[in-house]
Write an enzyme that holds these catalytic residues in place. Structure first.
Site, PDB file in Angstrom:
ATOM      1  N   CYS A   1     -13.894   3.336  -5.289  1.00  0.00           N
ATOM      2  CA  CYS A   1     -14.480   2.147  -4.648  1.00  0.00           C
ATOM      3  C   CYS A   1     -16.009   2.179  -4.597  1.00  0.00           C
ATOM      4  O   CYS A   1     -16.652   1.208  -4.997  1.00  0.00           O
ATOM      5  CB  CYS A   1     -13.913   1.891  -3.260  1.00  0.00           C
TER       6      CYS A   1
ATOM      7  N   ARG B   1      -8.679  15.279  -5.600  1.00  0.00           N
ATOM      8  CA  ARG B   1      -8.517  15.431  -4.153  1.00  0.00           C
ATOM      9  C   ARG B   1      -8.060  16.850  -3.856  1.00  0.00           C
ATOM     10  O   ARG B   1      -7.115  17.345  -4.460  1.00  0.00           O
ATOM     11  CB  ARG B   1      -7.500  14.404  -3.632  1.00  0.00           C
TER      12      ARG B   1
ATOM     13  N   GLN C   1      -5.644   7.391 -11.240  1.00  0.00           N
ATOM     14  CA  GLN C   1      -5.179   6.142 -10.632  1.00  0.00           C
ATOM     15  C   GLN C   1      -5.314   4.974 -11.601  1.00  0.00           C
ATOM     16  O   GLN C   1      -6.286   4.896 -12.337  1.00  0.00           O
ATOM     17  CB  GLN C   1      -6.003   5.830  -9.385  1.00  0.00           C
TER      18      GLN C   1
ATOM     19  N   ASP D   1      -6.408   2.088 -10.967  1.00  0.00           N
ATOM     20  CA  ASP D   1      -7.127   1.550  -9.830  1.00  0.00           C
ATOM     21  C   ASP D   1      -7.752   0.210 -10.196  1.00  0.00           C
ATOM     22  O   ASP D   1      -8.158   0.005 -11.326  1.00  0.00           O
ATOM     23  CB  ASP D   1      -8.248   2.546  -9.502  1.00  0.00           C
TER      24      ASP D   1
ATOM     25  N   HIS E   1     -10.397  -2.950  -8.350  1.00  0.00           N
ATOM     26  CA  HIS E   1     -11.105  -3.556  -7.222  1.00  0.00           C
ATOM     27  C   HIS E   1     -11.475  -4.977  -7.610  1.00  0.00           C
ATOM     28  O   HIS E   1     -12.207  -5.184  -8.573  1.00  0.00           O
ATOM     29  CB  HIS E   1     -12.348  -2.741  -6.867  1.00  0.00           C
TER      30      HIS E   1
ATOM     31  N   LYS F   1      -2.575  -4.891   4.437  1.00  0.00           N
ATOM     32  CA  LYS F   1      -2.195  -4.406   3.121  1.00  0.00           C
ATOM     33  C   LYS F   1      -0.702  -4.597   2.881  1.00  0.00           C
ATOM     34  O   LYS F   1       0.061  -4.798   3.834  1.00  0.00           O
ATOM     35  CB  LYS F   1      -2.556  -2.936   2.944  1.00  0.00           C
TER      36      LYS F   1
ATOM     37  N   HIS G   1      -8.295  -3.841  -2.999  1.00  0.00           N
ATOM     38  CA  HIS G   1      -7.947  -2.596  -3.700  1.00  0.00           C
ATOM     39  C   HIS G   1      -6.515  -2.756  -4.193  1.00  0.00           C
ATOM     40  O   HIS G   1      -5.650  -3.203  -3.441  1.00  0.00           O
ATOM     41  CB  HIS G   1      -7.967  -1.385  -2.761  1.00  0.00           C
TER      42      HIS G   1
END
Lengths: 590, 590
Positions: free
Chosen positions: A285, A315, A333, A335, A337, A419, A465
């Site tokens: 992000c 992580r 990911q 991912d 945005h 979410k 997200h």
């Protein structure tokens, strides 16, 4: 999120309809404790709750226990069950309880920790336990059970205390239910992606590389590449764009974004130079928002902007908590945005929902439920009622318009906005949390992300997200178990093995391979000097979808004898027909 | 490796044929030094050698110099040239030289550093310099020159000494050559990938992310994705496989492999935990060898195994040395490691050569030369004459068999084996080292990489390291300059812009976009309220290959008026024809 198929140590809630099962499991734990203390006098008792699938009890034992001890314990338990003794619940003053459990240090700690003047006791047969109750009337009602396994555990999770021995038991109302559960466990064990990953040669976890950092062989890489390529294509088709922001940033970016305070613990240790500190990215992000800003002043006409990236994130999960592909430290990911105006939330949420449904259905995950996590009345949430209401209305409208069933849960939202999480069932009926769509009402403002509205004024965009597979590694782990390693043709790393009957057919086998490869298929030739049947068996063990056996007749006819992984024999087919059949199967993602 | 289009500070060799140019440039440096010391009395002189394209001189000046000072210096130089004064070379004992240069500290240091009893002096007009010679006879012969720029420099590169002022001049034999050089510089400046990268919105270097860590916009990511996808497809076609080994490993792996000792300085700082140290990978070799080993015992029948990976590697280049895409800290190599038997070197080297030629020619890089770097007689090389000879013979045989011209250079090999580097010329005639193929006779043994040979014995495979683009980031930087930002259709991030003449044509424009996108093309619509001509101009500035103008007539006919980036007007064409034309152009990589 179900991350493991082992018995769960979480306490079993025993909801109203399940009260009887709760009592059975709870009582069986007491009976097991009786059997263990009789077999090993001097055992110190910790706790023994009912759990999902059964029960456990933790002990500090005078000697180590082995799986060979379990039948004797189980046999003694069955004697107590057969004796059909009553369970008697009572209460006693704390002082009396302290005298009763004088040689049971864990019970004494429990007594001290309870509020009130007296404590609960439960007696059956010769066994008395400190217990808050909810048992069967008699031991004969206990149901069908089986002792499953022995594990280590710590008193109240404290690793500085001596390690306890935990015995797990499975228990259901009927023998049929117990058998079904054991068969299910067996099936899950057979599909375990860690085992299949090694047997099929897909990935390895290697000490020299590090815990939670899987590496992928050519076959494993092919599956992950096919999965990511499919998601990328779908994203492109649905109007998403891709960006690239790498794996490393200056730590200062996470101070600015606020992630340092909240996520420092899951970051890999810093890379510290004399005048700079770098971090592996645990999320994209802040990088995506920084790129958005650097691209210049954005007009409302450019929105929505949808930045996707297959960046591998890092992580630093505890090294003891990682394993296989479902609990990793490196996660790629899928991912995204989305920067949009408040008015666009509904349409963009719909786009994300369509994306999720299209992708999951291609992987045969069509049984899922959606949880809509909303703001609670308590305080961790960012304070802007108007924005929360608008965002929540947009999500609900999108779900209704798309006819999506969902369960709304208040108080489960992220602090930055509502979410939607998607829980999908795999072929074994196990539920996995895979996709997530989150509305973020706070981060863009924190990093100074802006656009110029139709009114000529500066506004802060909403950030959505979104992840579909979640992470390639974890999704692959789930898919290996979902398919039991038998990937559908479009995902199979090797789609067909050509099996020459004798060495003199090797040349023709090579021509078959070349012809099919030119048609875009992934083909290997088994040139070993094994017998044909051994090669067919090995290809089946490797779960290769097509076996193409070639001998004199096939070579003459420009054909191959086709056998399927299922065992089905399609007899000789011309190569052209084989190609057509396989390409069609790939295109349909059958 | 040419990494920059600026004048090079390396000394100009003045090879025999270029001796006259050497003398011209060397003499011009003296004339410039005269002009500067006349203009700024008290200036301290350092050195002033001829270089590629011209000359420079370093000074410690009594005041800072600005570009506005250059015309006056140049004017005075032209006076000295017009005066046609002689250059006179002589020698003097060191003591006398020390007296002459008593107020020139750098010259005194030079005198002390020279061997022998006397030193060279060169006089012209009023100016006497310490100099080893090779000048023109007279200043009038000096050729066509122009003072170019001012830069900072350090005496013998020592940053602890005061910074000197360096003045660069360009000089050629004729005015035509100088003009051509200046035009070339102008063209290179116009194509500078750092400028074009920003103007075309391809990538950014952002302080918050870190030096040398470029991030890519949707357009930039698309170009890098297309480049990597093409290389991946070509690799697959040629029998290469892909693996995935991530970005992070335990530091211990580099101790084992020996990279820690040799490459520690280019690694990012360590990530240090209580009981573990991790490093970002600066190269893939140890990971690929570790994976090879983990996959089990390998038979000679499995070889060659060819592991490719587009992993982003991280190298901690000095932050002052990074810039643009050609000097980065994050580099995504199109890396490959081939494990093969000694007998397979020739065939595998040929395969790599074919790969390199196929890929580079698709990017229009067809003018290249190959340098074969061989073992020298001196000692850094691994000692195994037999292996060196066999490997060298295999490379030479492969080059000869493929009719590839090459230059063999002894003593340029890596310590672990011979290698072939490919230097390719871009559209401006600048040479870039891109591809490399390296034979490694030592690393596999160090990490215990083995295979079982036909003899049943354990052997160590040969490792071939191979990269084609080198790194995606750097190759993209080169390609931006090579194409001047006008990517061919197959690489263009936006292949066509649809330009509606008026707002009422927006719907038809959207249909055109959709139709072409469904055909797999990358299309944008310019919906701004600008005039049509402004939109066409902007698309041309953005170097979009096709502009599709749509108004009433086009909407009625299901067509678009086609203009090319080159300015060519193809008039109205039906959408089907446009698609056919564009897809054909993409397929041909025209």
């Amino acid at each position: 999120m179900v991350t493991d198929i082992e018995l769960k140590a979480e306490e079993f809630s025993g909801a109203p309809g399940e009260d009887r099962l709760y009592r059975m499991r709870h009582s069986a734990a007491h009976i097991m404790a009786q059997a263990v203390t009789e077999m090993l006098p001097g055992s110190k008792l910790a706790i023994g709750p009912p759990i999902e699938y059964g029960f456990y009890y933790d002990f500090l034992l005078p000697r180590p226990l082995t799986p060979e001890d379990l039948p004797a314990i189980e046999a003694r338990m069955r004697e107590v069950v057969a004796a059909d003794v009553p369970f008697e619940e009572s209460r006693a003053p704390k002082d009396e309880a302290r005298r009763i459990f004088a040689d049971q240090p864990f019970k004494l700690e429990l007594i001290d920790s309870f509020e009130g003047e007296d404590v609960g006791l439960t007696r059956h047969d010769t066994f008395l336990d400190l217990c808050r109750g909810r048992h069967l009337d008699r031991s004969g009602e206990v149901g069908a059970f089986k002792l499953m396994s022995i594990a280590g555990a710590y008193w109240r999770g404290d690793e500085r205390r001596p390690q306890l021995t935990r015995i797990y038991g499975a228990l259901f109302s009927t023998q049929e239910e117990l058998d079904a559960h054991l068969a299910h466990l067996e099936e899950a064990r057979a599909r375990d992606h860690r085992r299949l990953g090694r047997e099929l040669g897909l990935f390895f976890l290697i000490d020299d590389i590090g815990p939670g950092l899987p590496v992928f062989t050519p076959k494993g890489e092919m599956v992950r590449h096919l999965m990511e390529s499919f998601v990328r294509e779908t994203q492109t088709k649905l109007g998403f764009q891709h960006v690239w922001t790498g794996n490393v940033v200056r730590e200062g970016l996470f101070h600015k974004s606020g992630h340092y305070d909240n996520y420092r613990d899951v970051m890999f240790p810093p890379m510290v130079d004399e005048d700079a500190v770098y971090r592996l990215k645990p999320m994209n992000c802040p990088s995506h928002m920084t790129l958005y800003k650097e691209m210049g002043v954005h007009s409302y006409r450019e929105l929505p902007l949808r930045f996707c990236e297959f960046a591998t994130l890092y992580r630093y999960e505890a090294s003891g908590a990682v394993g296989g592909l479902t609990r990793v430290r490196s996660l790629t990911q899928d991912d995204c945005h989305i920067f949009c105006t408040p008015d666009q939330i509904e349409e963009e949420f719909t786009r994300c929902l369509n994306m999720v449904r299209e992708v999951l259905s291609a992987f045969g995950m069509t049984d899922y439920r959606l949880q809509l996590s909303l703001k609670g009345s308590e305080g961790k949430y960012v304070q802007d009622e108007e924005k929360w209401d608008a965002a929540t209305r947009a999500l609900v409208a999108a779900l209704d318009a798309n006819g999506v069933q969902y369960e709304a849960v208040e108080g489960e939202a992220a602090f930055y906005g509502p979410k939607a999480d998607l829980m999908a069932k795999d072929a074994l009926g196990r539920e996995w949390q895979l996709s997530t769509i989150q509305i973020d009402l706070i981060q863009p403002a924190r990093l100074g992300v802006e656009y110029i509205g139709e009114d000529g004024q500066t506004h802060t965009p909403v950030l959505i997200h979104r992840a579909v597979m979640g992470a390639t590694e974890r999704f692959l782990g789930v898919m290996i178990e979902h398919y039991g390693g038998a990937f559908p043709l479009w995902l199979a790393p090797v789609q067909a093995v050509v099996i020459p009957i004798a060495d003199r057919h090797n040349d023709y086998a090579a021509r078959v391979q070349e012809t099919l490869q030119e048609a875009g298929l992934r083909i290997e030739v088994d040139r070993r000097t094994e017998r044909m049947n051994a090669k067919i068996r090995d290809a089946q063990i490797q779960k290769v979808p097509y076996m193409l056996v070639v001998g004199d007749r096939e070579a003459e006819a420009g054909a191959a004898a086709v056998r399927l992984r299922s065992g089905e024999d399609l007899k000789a087919m011309p190569l052209g027909e084989i190609i057509e059949r396989m390409r069609d199967e790939v295109a349909r993602k059958a």
